[in-house]
Scaffold this motif. Structure first.
Motif, PDB file in Angstrom:
ATOM      1  N   ASN A  64      47.933  33.505  37.686  1.00 23.03           N
ATOM      2  CA  ASN A  64      47.060  34.531  37.638  1.00 23.03           C
ATOM      3  C   ASN A  64      46.228  35.049  38.903  1.00 23.03           C
ATOM      4  O   ASN A  64      46.027  36.224  38.761  1.00 23.03           O
ATOM      5  CB  ASN A  64      45.859  34.018  36.564  1.00 23.03           C
ATOM      6  N   THR A  71      48.002  35.183  41.572  1.00 26.52           N
ATOM      7  CA  THR A  71      49.004  36.182  41.989  1.00 26.52           C
ATOM      8  C   THR A  71      49.040  37.578  41.566  1.00 26.52           C
ATOM      9  O   THR A  71      49.329  38.380  42.098  1.00 26.52           O
ATOM     10  CB  THR A  71      50.477  35.333  42.015  1.00 26.52           C
ATOM     11  N   LEU A  72      49.078  37.274  40.146  1.00 28.79           N
ATOM     12  CA  LEU A  72      48.902  38.395  39.230  1.00 28.79           C
ATOM     13  C   LEU A  72      47.675  39.265  39.737  1.00 28.79           C
ATOM     14  O   LEU A  72      47.884  40.732  39.914  1.00 28.79           O
ATOM     15  CB  LEU A  72      48.639  38.431  37.880  1.00 28.79           C
ATOM     16  N   GLN A  73      46.598  38.901  40.038  1.00 28.32           N
ATOM     17  CA  GLN A  73      45.298  39.631  40.370  1.00 28.32           C
ATOM     18  C   GLN A  73      45.484  40.341  41.581  1.00 28.32           C
ATOM     19  O   GLN A  73      45.125  41.344  41.665  1.00 28.32           O
ATOM     20  CB  GLN A  73      44.124  38.744  40.208  1.00 28.32           C
ATOM     21  N   LYS A 100      54.115  47.045  37.767  1.00 26.56           N
ATOM     22  CA  LYS A 100      53.836  45.701  37.090  1.00 26.56           C
ATOM     23  C   LYS A 100      52.315  45.452  37.137  1.00 26.56           C
ATOM     24  O   LYS A 100      51.774  44.851  36.288  1.00 26.56           O
ATOM     25  CB  LYS A 100      54.255  44.890  38.248  1.00 26.56           C
ATOM     26  N   SER A 101      51.554  46.324  38.053  1.00 34.88           N
ATOM     27  CA  SER A 101      49.829  46.215  37.861  1.00 34.88           C
ATOM     28  C   SER A 101      49.517  46.814  36.585  1.00 34.88           C
ATOM     29  O   SER A 101      48.496  46.332  36.125  1.00 34.88           O
ATOM     30  CB  SER A 101      49.394  46.900  39.115  1.00 34.88           C
ATOM     31  N   VAL A 152      49.553  43.864  34.234  1.00 34.22           N
ATOM     32  CA  VAL A 152      48.999  42.522  34.748  1.00 34.22           C
ATOM     33  C   VAL A 152      47.648  42.020  33.991  1.00 34.22           C
ATOM     34  O   VAL A 152      47.670  41.018  33.425  1.00 34.22           O
ATOM     35  CB  VAL A 152      48.435  42.613  36.295  1.00 34.22           C
ATOM     36  N   LEU A 165      49.020  40.172  31.080  1.00 35.65           N
ATOM     37  CA  LEU A 165      49.509  38.893  31.328  1.00 35.65           C
ATOM     38  C   LEU A 165      48.581  38.010  31.600  1.00 35.65           C
ATOM     39  O   LEU A 165      48.539  36.792  31.366  1.00 35.65           O
ATOM     40  CB  LEU A 165      50.447  39.083  32.533  1.00 35.65           C
ATOM     41  N   ILE A 166      47.370  38.432  32.436  1.00 32.60           N
ATOM     42  CA  ILE A 166      46.411  37.552  32.775  1.00 32.60           C
ATOM     43  C   ILE A 166      45.815  37.105  31.474  1.00 32.60           C
ATOM     44  O   ILE A 166      45.381  35.787  31.267  1.00 32.60           O
ATOM     45  CB  ILE A 166      45.424  38.197  33.716  1.00 32.60           C
TER      46      ILE A 166
END
Length: 292
Positions: A167, A169-171, A226-227, A230, A233-234
């Motif tokens: 998470n 990394t995604l953020q 991808k953002s 996010v 995904l989070i």
């Protein structure tokens, strides 16, 4: 012409043997019936498997099996299981107070662990064998949780840590949006300038530079795409973390229930393994004292 007499078949009578075998079967069924009527579960267990009874309760190993007689009641195992389950579950409510049972069909008892929310289905109870048949996956999960707790860890500690790191990394992809936007503006300006200088007769170096710029722009576009995914995904990862945390809490409750009752997990395992001899032995002791 004189006729030759035919040889006559002479069969000896086996009526006494047949009668004895029939009487043995009748006596067995009568004994089962009498034990059921009297509520003498101890005798029922002995009649169902005399070899096991002698080995576990009397500590005698030379008894022959009575399986040829026990098959006579194979077609009423569900009824016998229901009958035997009544006293057995009363006994288990004291010795294993954290287990709960639900008879989903006659003589079939589902086993659950705990009286808290999200309690786990842990297997089934077999009153005929006086045995817990645990779900392998659920039992191994508890066993592993006990092992990890000795080192101050929880069952899902690692996966929660890994998901939390994912998470983060995604953020970071979202947080770097402004940086990407600034870089894109700069790259587009460089690309435009390069194309203006090169015209139709640009040299090879300028062409390679433009390809590098275009490739980097593609990478930025990919990061932007991808953002956009996010947040979902989070959110999905957070749901997983919550579920893992709930499971860890349930496993803690289970371990605490076991240690409160037995002291250690090893003692619990021993009690599970010796359930038949402990329970049926208690029935035999009560019978000797004049109870049923």
């Amino acid at each position: 012409m004189e006729s030759t007499p035919y040889i006559q078949t002479d069969l000896p009578s086996n009526q006494s043997v047949l009668q004895q075998k029939l009487q043995t079967k009748l006596d067995y069924l009568t004994s089962i019936q009498s034990a059921v009527v009297a509520g003498d579960d101890r005798q029922i267990y002995e009649l169902l498997d005399s070899q096991k009874y002698d080995l576990k309760v009397r500590q005698k190993s030379e008894t022959e099996t009575n399986r040829p007689l026990a098959v006579l009641v194979d077609d009423m195992k569900d009824e016998l299981s229901h009958h035997l389950g009544q006293k057995l579950i009363n006994y288990l409510s004291e010795t294993f107070p954290f287990f709960y049972y639900e008879e989903t069909q006659l003589g079939v008892f589902q086993l659950y662990f705990g009286n808290w929310w999200d309690r786990r289905h842990f297997g089934i109870l077999d009153p005929l064998a006086v045995k817990f048949i645990f779900n392998d996956d659920e039992y191994e999960k508890l066993e592993k949780a006990v092992e990890l707790s000795a080192h101050g860890q929880r069952y899902n500690s690692q996966v929660i840590e890994d998901t939390t790191r994912a998470n983060e990394t995604l953020q970071k992809v979202v947080d770097e949006q402004n940086q990407r936007d600034a870089e894109r503006t700069q790259l587009l300006a460089q690309l435009s300038s390069s194309e203006e200088r090169g015209g139709l007769f640009g040299n090879r170096g300028q062409s390679e530079q433009r390809e590098v710029l275009k490739e980097r722009l593609k990478q930025l576009d990919s990061a932007d795409a991808k953002s956009q995914k996010v947040p979902a995904l989070i959110a999905e990862n957070n749901t997983q973390i919550l579920n893992y945390s709930k499971e860890d809490t349930i496993l803690i409750y289970e371990q605490r229930a076991i240690t409160d009752t037995f002291g250690t997990f090893d003692e619990f395992q021993q009690a599970v393994g010796s359930l038949y001899e402990n329970y049926v032995g208690s029935l035999a002791a009560a019978a000797e004292e004049g109870g049923v």
